[in-house]
Design an enzyme around this catalytic site. Sequence first.
Site, PDB file in Angstrom:
ATOM      1  N   ASP A   8       0.885  -1.168   0.000  1.00  0.00           N
ATOM      2  CA  ASP A   8       0.000   0.000   0.000  1.00  0.00           C
ATOM      3  C   ASP A   8       0.920   1.214   0.000  1.00  0.00           C
ATOM      4  O   ASP A   8       1.568   1.510   1.008  1.00  0.00           O
ATOM      5  CB  ASP A   8      -0.884  -0.037   1.255  1.00  0.00           C
ATOM      6  CG  ASP A   8      -1.659   1.261   1.467  1.00  0.00           C
ATOM      7  OD1 ASP A   8      -1.591   2.152   0.609  1.00  0.00           O
ATOM      8  OD2 ASP A   8      -2.343   1.366   2.517  1.00  0.00           O
ATOM      9  N   LYS A  71       2.652  11.563  -3.266  1.00  0.00           N
ATOM     10  CA  LYS A  71       1.632  10.887  -4.071  1.00  0.00           C
ATOM     11  C   LYS A  71       0.724  11.896  -4.774  1.00  0.00           C
ATOM     12  O   LYS A  71       0.173  11.625  -5.829  1.00  0.00           O
ATOM     13  CB  LYS A  71       0.816   9.981  -3.146  1.00  0.00           C
ATOM     14  CG  LYS A  71      -0.094   9.007  -3.851  1.00  0.00           C
ATOM     15  CD  LYS A  71      -0.608   7.996  -2.855  1.00  0.00           C
ATOM     16  CE  LYS A  71      -1.717   7.153  -3.374  1.00  0.00           C
ATOM     17  NZ  LYS A  71      -2.192   6.193  -2.367  1.00  0.00           N
ATOM     18  N   GLU A 169      -7.369   0.861  -4.428  1.00  0.00           N
ATOM     19  CA  GLU A 169      -7.377   0.736  -2.960  1.00  0.00           C
ATOM     20  C   GLU A 169      -8.708   0.238  -2.383  1.00  0.00           C
ATOM     21  O   GLU A 169      -8.716  -0.687  -1.577  1.00  0.00           O
ATOM     22  CB  GLU A 169      -6.953   2.073  -2.326  1.00  0.00           C
ATOM     23  CG  GLU A 169      -5.462   2.304  -2.514  1.00  0.00           C
ATOM     24  CD  GLU A 169      -5.023   3.745  -2.401  1.00  0.00           C
ATOM     25  OE1 GLU A 169      -5.831   4.596  -1.974  1.00  0.00           O
ATOM     26  OE2 GLU A 169      -3.864   4.043  -2.753  1.00  0.00           O
ATOM     27  N   ASP A 191     -13.275   5.479   1.020  1.00  0.00           N
ATOM     28  CA  ASP A 191     -11.848   5.451   1.355  1.00  0.00           C
ATOM     29  C   ASP A 191     -11.282   6.870   1.350  1.00  0.00           C
ATOM     30  O   ASP A 191     -11.064   7.453   0.290  1.00  0.00           O
ATOM     31  CB  ASP A 191     -11.141   4.561   0.319  1.00  0.00           C
ATOM     32  CG  ASP A 191      -9.634   4.477   0.540  1.00  0.00           C
ATOM     33  OD1 ASP A 191      -9.123   5.126   1.464  1.00  0.00           O
ATOM     34  OD2 ASP A 191      -8.975   3.754  -0.234  1.00  0.00           O
TER      35      ASP A 191
END
Length: 617
Positions: A8, A71, A169, A191
């Site tokens: 992850d 990210k 994800e 999420d």
Amino acid sequence: MSRIIGIDLGTTNSLVAYVDDTTGLPRIIPDERGRALLPSIVSFTPAGVLVGDDARRQLVRRPHSTVYSVKRLMGRSYEDVKDELRYLPFSVKPAEGIAKIQIEGREVTPPEISAVVLRALKERAEKHFGERLEKAVVTVPAYFNDSQRQATRDAGRIAGLDVVRIVNEPTAASLAYGLHRLYEGRIAVYDLGGGTFDVSILHVKDGVFEVLATNGDTHLGGDDFDRVIMLWLLEDIQARHHADLARTCVNLAEDPEVMQELRLAAEAAKVRLSSVERTTLTLPFADFTYHREITRADIERLIASLVEKTLGPCRQALKDAGLTPSALDAVVLVGGSTRVPLVRRRVEELYGKTPKSQLDPDLVVALGAAVQAQILAGGITDMLLLDVTPLSLGIETLGGIVSVLIPRNTTIPTSAREMFTTSVDGQTIVDLHVVQGERELAKDCRSLARFELSGIDPMPAGMPKIEVTFLIDANGILVVNAREQRSGKAASVEVRPTYGLVEADVERMIEDSFTYAEADVETRLLIETRNEAETVLTHVERAMRQGRELVSPEERAQIDAAVRALSEVRDTDDRERIHDCTIALNRATEHLAELMMDAALRAAVQSKRADEIMESS
Ligand code: AMP
């Protein structure tokens, strides 16, 4: 069967996991100190490249060369991110279309930074298994577009990892839940992490995980909460300490170290306020101490519009799946930011169901990545994942209009064909522009790539029949093929990604990729001891500026001597001496710290009284 690890790669933290062959259950691999989470932070220091907690300790000391939340920059153009750059203490510049980070005169791309994090996780796993590992499943936000996915895969390659599958994800989270047979039926996975938001609607039955629709925002998460809280604190400090700041001519907003401390304080307060109703924040500055109480209601007021922004994609995903809230069997929460009570409340109100989070929202995505890795390695045979592409894929046609080839929420892998021809006699090359997005005009969509079809036999205009196939593979990444049908010759396709690295870049980066200073435990311990010394010295210097007069001349002399002793040894390699001198300085300042705390408390009580008097008058 070659082992595949599940990773992850988060905005805030990253994790690595595998499926235990004996129990068949996914497990997180901790570091040698038992820590599961590796902060996704990379710091470039004279001692080497640090990653994780070691890098986190450099956030305030080396704001210009410590990179976090990278990210948010992956696979993005400079234009995409320029508005938020002013909040980042490190410098980001446009270079060949993409946003590159400037570290001490050299340019570093976001995939290279992510590669440092990935390599640390790879090495962590290698130590655990005592063998070399080369394959990984890496998760990305479901709403990541093609460029962002490509950038993630490039990061893997730079780190020496073959990213055998990119998994969304929320889908990974549902796999982890599915393995535990916690839910069946129609499930919404909400999420919200540090930098991205995703929502997916799945149908889970008899081991088949079918994603019905997905939506999200790749620029919305806990970082944004921190930012609004930080700006609010900044305003409050400026209002309350206007006179102090004017006297010392300090502009807080332009001091990257201060802004970094404020950001960390904002995040810490936010996290505390997820479990308590009120908290106090004390921030010592050079000439004053900022002290105030913050309540959960304050935070909720500040972040309300950001939380609201997540609900639109939730409604759209439900609509795309052809469902109403009452048709859902469960709502699952994933990501650290779903611990915020307001988020839970709004999600519950929207879906009319109490959301579940039995599996730790910080770990569940990595656990799911490990499950997918095990499926690909052949270790699990009774689970099947059918994911979708989050965004429509099309080609720019005459007048800049998009002709959609693959609509969003199409199950992947999938392909589409389109015929092209030439418009000029003897033409041997055709140019194509591929875009991704939901808007009518190409200029409003994301430019993915330009393709050049070359090697077409010269023929009269309109004669060649070139069939171009667009394939979205199981990673959600575009692959293109082309063939001229009359001659049967494959036209060659040259892909020029609009916002990505070309093959030669990646090759070069693999060669000179950063090795991080993990080499041996002793080096790390030395760095940590030096960091601790630096932190203590910074605090003591600040405390002495503020509270010098509170202690006796003898004590002052003792503190000054301890500061000198530590300053002399802090850059040496003598870890024990640095450690001893740090302890000695801590001891020498215990009394000063107590006196300063008393003074701060007295000031707080007095200002509270003053407020009460004001209120009652
Ligand atoms: P993730 O990307 O899933 O690791 O989530 C990281 C984000 O979750 C960061 O913005 C954290 O500040 C946030 N976070 C973690 N724990 C909490 C908490 N208890 N309350 C509020 N936010 C949290």
